[in-house]
Design a protein around this motif. Structure first.
Motif, PDB file in Angstrom:
ATOM      1  N   ASN B   1     -91.403 -32.783  49.753  1.00 27.14           N
ATOM      2  CA  ASN B   1     -90.494 -33.006  48.614  1.00 27.14           C
ATOM      3  C   ASN B   1     -89.050 -32.853  49.034  1.00 27.14           C
ATOM      4  N   ALA B   2     -88.238 -33.881  48.753  1.00 28.67           N
ATOM      5  CA  ALA B   2     -86.814 -33.752  49.030  1.00 28.67           C
ATOM      6  C   ALA B   2     -86.127 -32.953  47.924  1.00 28.67           C
ATOM      7  N   GLY B   3     -86.726 -32.870  46.732  1.00 31.99           N
ATOM      8  CA  GLY B   3     -86.104 -32.147  45.616  1.00 31.99           C
ATOM      9  C   GLY B   3     -85.094 -33.044  44.919  1.00 31.99           C
ATOM     10  N   VAL B   4     -83.878 -32.540  44.744  1.00 30.24           N
ATOM     11  CA  VAL B   4     -82.794 -33.308  44.121  1.00 30.24           C
ATOM     12  C   VAL B   4     -81.804 -33.701  45.209  1.00 30.24           C
ATOM     13  N   THR B   5     -81.549 -34.982  45.326  1.00 29.74           N
ATOM     14  CA  THR B   5     -80.595 -35.460  46.328  1.00 29.74           C
ATOM     15  C   THR B   5     -79.395 -36.092  45.635  1.00 29.74           C
ATOM     16  N   GLN B   6     -78.230 -35.933  46.256  1.00 28.72           N
ATOM     17  CA  GLN B   6     -76.991 -36.494  45.724  1.00 28.72           C
ATOM     18  C   GLN B   6     -76.219 -37.190  46.840  1.00 28.72           C
ATOM     19  N   THR B   7     -75.638 -38.312  46.500  1.00 28.07           N
ATOM     20  CA  THR B   7     -74.721 -38.993  47.418  1.00 28.07           C
ATOM     21  C   THR B   7     -73.535 -39.524  46.641  1.00 28.07           C
ATOM     22  N   PRO B   8     -72.328 -39.558  47.262  1.00 26.81           N
ATOM     23  CA  PRO B   8     -72.019 -39.029  48.586  1.00 26.81           C
ATOM     24  C   PRO B   8     -71.798 -37.525  48.548  1.00 26.81           C
ATOM     25  N   LYS B   9     -71.581 -36.908  49.689  1.00 25.62           N
ATOM     26  CA  LYS B   9     -71.270 -35.480  49.750  1.00 25.62           C
ATOM     27  C   LYS B   9     -69.806 -35.234  49.419  1.00 25.62           C
ATOM     28  N   PHE B  10     -68.952 -36.127  49.870  1.00 24.97           N
ATOM     29  CA  PHE B  10     -67.512 -36.004  49.653  1.00 24.97           C
ATOM     30  C   PHE B  10     -66.959 -37.374  49.290  1.00 24.97           C
ATOM     31  N   ARG B  11     -65.873 -37.363  48.487  1.00 30.23           N
ATOM     32  CA  ARG B  11     -65.224 -38.633  48.188  1.00 30.23           C
ATOM     33  C   ARG B  11     -63.794 -38.335  47.747  1.00 30.23           C
ATOM     34  N   ILE B  12     -62.879 -39.182  48.220  1.00 33.23           N
ATOM     35  CA  ILE B  12     -61.496 -39.133  47.748  1.00 33.23           C
ATOM     36  C   ILE B  12     -61.216 -40.432  47.008  1.00 33.23           C
ATOM     37  N   LEU B  13     -60.752 -40.328  45.791  1.00 34.45           N
ATOM     38  CA  LEU B  13     -60.439 -41.491  44.969  1.00 34.45           C
ATOM     39  C   LEU B  13     -58.954 -41.513  44.647  1.00 34.45           C
ATOM     40  N   LYS B  14     -58.422 -42.691  44.495  1.00 36.82           N
ATOM     41  CA  LYS B  14     -57.059 -42.814  43.973  1.00 36.82           C
ATOM     42  C   LYS B  14     -57.136 -42.881  42.441  1.00 36.82           C
ATOM     43  N   ILE B  15     -56.086 -42.443  41.803  1.00 39.15           N
ATOM     44  CA  ILE B  15     -56.006 -42.497  40.338  1.00 39.15           C
ATOM     45  C   ILE B  15     -56.284 -43.921  39.870  1.00 39.15           C
ATOM     46  N   GLY B  16     -57.170 -44.041  38.886  1.00 36.53           N
ATOM     47  CA  GLY B  16     -57.486 -45.343  38.319  1.00 36.53           C
ATOM     48  C   GLY B  16     -58.691 -46.033  38.935  1.00 36.53           C
ATOM     49  N   GLN B  17     -59.126 -45.552  40.103  1.00 40.92           N
ATOM     50  CA  GLN B  17     -60.320 -46.132  40.715  1.00 40.92           C
ATOM     51  C   GLN B  17     -61.577 -45.669  39.980  1.00 40.92           C
ATOM     52  N   SER B  18     -62.681 -46.345  40.258  1.00 40.27           N
ATOM     53  CA  SER B  18     -63.968 -45.987  39.655  1.00 40.27           C
ATOM     54  C   SER B  18     -64.977 -45.730  40.756  1.00 40.27           C
ATOM     55  N   MET B  19     -66.020 -44.983  40.425  1.00 41.19           N
ATOM     56  CA  MET B  19     -67.097 -44.766  41.390  1.00 41.19           C
ATOM     57  C   MET B  19     -68.336 -44.285  40.668  1.00 41.19           C
ATOM     58  N   THR B  20     -69.456 -44.376  41.369  1.00 35.90           N
ATOM     59  CA  THR B  20     -70.724 -43.875  40.840  1.00 35.90           C
ATOM     60  C   THR B  20     -71.259 -42.799  41.772  1.00 35.90           C
ATOM     61  N   LEU B  21     -71.584 -41.656  41.196  1.00 34.93           N
ATOM     62  CA  LEU B  21     -72.243 -40.580  41.935  1.00 34.93           C
ATOM     63  C   LEU B  21     -73.752 -40.748  41.720  1.00 34.93           C
ATOM     64  N   GLN B  22     -74.462 -40.785  42.839  1.00 30.54           N
ATOM     65  CA  GLN B  22     -75.900 -41.012  42.759  1.00 30.54           C
ATOM     66  C   GLN B  22     -76.658 -39.691  42.726  1.00 30.54           C
ATOM     67  N   CYS B  23     -77.754 -39.672  41.982  1.00 32.17           N
ATOM     68  CA  CYS B  23     -78.638 -38.506  41.912  1.00 32.17           C
ATOM     69  C   CYS B  23     -80.071 -38.999  41.796  1.00 32.17           C
ATOM     70  N   ALA B  24     -80.955 -38.401  42.575  1.00 30.99           N
ATOM     71  CA  ALA B  24     -82.370 -38.748  42.494  1.00 30.99           C
ATOM     72  C   ALA B  24     -83.210 -37.495  42.668  1.00 30.99           C
ATOM     73  N   GLN B  25     -84.351 -37.457  41.974  1.00 29.53           N
ATOM     74  CA  GLN B  25     -85.288 -36.336  42.134  1.00 29.53           C
ATOM     75  C   GLN B  25     -86.699 -36.894  42.285  1.00 29.53           C
ATOM     76  N   ASP B  26     -87.502 -36.182  43.086  1.00 25.22           N
ATOM     77  CA  ASP B  26     -88.858 -36.645  43.364  1.00 25.22           C
ATOM     78  C   ASP B  26     -89.906 -35.688  42.829  1.00 25.22           C
ATOM     79  N   MET B  27     -89.556 -34.910  41.807  1.00 28.88           N
ATOM     80  CA  MET B  27     -90.467 -33.913  41.252  1.00 28.88           C
ATOM     81  C   MET B  27     -91.068 -34.357  39.920  1.00 28.88           C
ATOM     82  N   ASN B  28     -90.799 -35.589  39.530  1.00 30.34           N
ATOM     83  CA  ASN B  28     -91.293 -36.140  38.275  1.00 30.34           C
ATOM     84  C   ASN B  28     -90.825 -35.329  37.059  1.00 30.34           C
TER      85      ASN B  28
END
Lengths: 115, 114
Positions: B1-28
């Motif tokens: 089991n990987a448990g809960v995984t998140q990507t990315p670990k680090f991110r720098i954004l400029k004001i006004g930019q957009s992004m998606t933080l990913q999250c996945a779990q394999d524990m149902n």
């Protein structure tokens, strides 16, 4: 509404001495109570929980906590502290009937164990 | 089991930019949560989900959006990033089974908005 108070931002103990990290809570009805630990640059890890039954619960790494309903407290304890116990500790509460298992977390207590 | 995984670990954004933080779990796990942790503060709940297709706001939802198309995945979207969104973001999951009421956390994403 549910809330948690961790009255000490910082707890310092010497290695080998007993440690206590305090937590009091407020919730409507019966509570479920949790302790989590966070090491630097890591996510929170579950330590122990009180759901029902025995007021003294034992968890990982030799930690235990006592549920005291009259004092609405759930203090975390360990008989003999280790340097490796140094971390940030969070208490959390949820009411028995809380939607989606949402917990409310305290602001955390930094435990420092000195050799 | 990987448990809960998140990507990315680090991110720098400029004001006004957009992004998606990913999250996945394999524990149902049915329940999933997004928190932010600011320095010296506890965790603030941003959004949560009780199952695929069902999401709801937490304490601090402004500036964020979520979706839950599958049990496993729970992405967090930041639109028009602002400096106030500089924080560490944690995803967590739990089960309605009383034997596993505790939450399982991912390692976090450290986001800086400049």
């Amino acid at each position: 509404a549910q809330s948690v108070a961790q009255p000490e931002d910082q707890v310092n103990v010497a290695e080998g001495n007993p440690l206590t990290v305090k937590c009091t809570y407020s919730v409507s009805g019966n509570p479920y109570l949790f302790w989590y630990v966070q090491y630097p640059n890591r996510g929170l890890q579950f330590l122990l929980k009180y759901i029902t039954g025995d007021n003294l619960v034992k968890g990982s790494y030799g930690f235990e906590a006592e549920f005291n309903k009259s004092q609405t407290s759930f203090h975390l304890k360990k008989p003999s502290a280790l340097v490796s116990d140094s971390a940030l500790y969070f208490c959390a509460v949820r009411a028995v009937n809380t939607n989606a298992g949402k917990s409310t977390f305290g602001d955390g207590t930094t435990l420092t164990v000195k050799p | 089991n990987a448990g809960v995984t998140q990507t990315p670990k680090f991110r720098i954004l400029k004001i006004g930019q957009s992004m998606t933080l990913q999250c996945a779990q394999d524990m149902n796990h049915n329940y999933m949560y997004w928190y932010r942790q600011d320095p010296g503060m506890g965790l603030k709940l941003i959004y949560y989900s009780v199952g695929a297709g069902i999401t709801d706001k937490g304490e601090v939802p402004n500036g964020y959006n979520v979706s839950r198309s599958t049990t496993e995945d729970f992405p967090l979207r930041l639109e028009l990033a602002a400096p106030s969104q500089t924080s560490v973001y944690f995803c967590a999951s739990s089960s309605p089974d009383r034997n596993t009421y505790e939450q399982y956390f991912g390692p976090g994403t450290r986001l800086t908005v400049t």
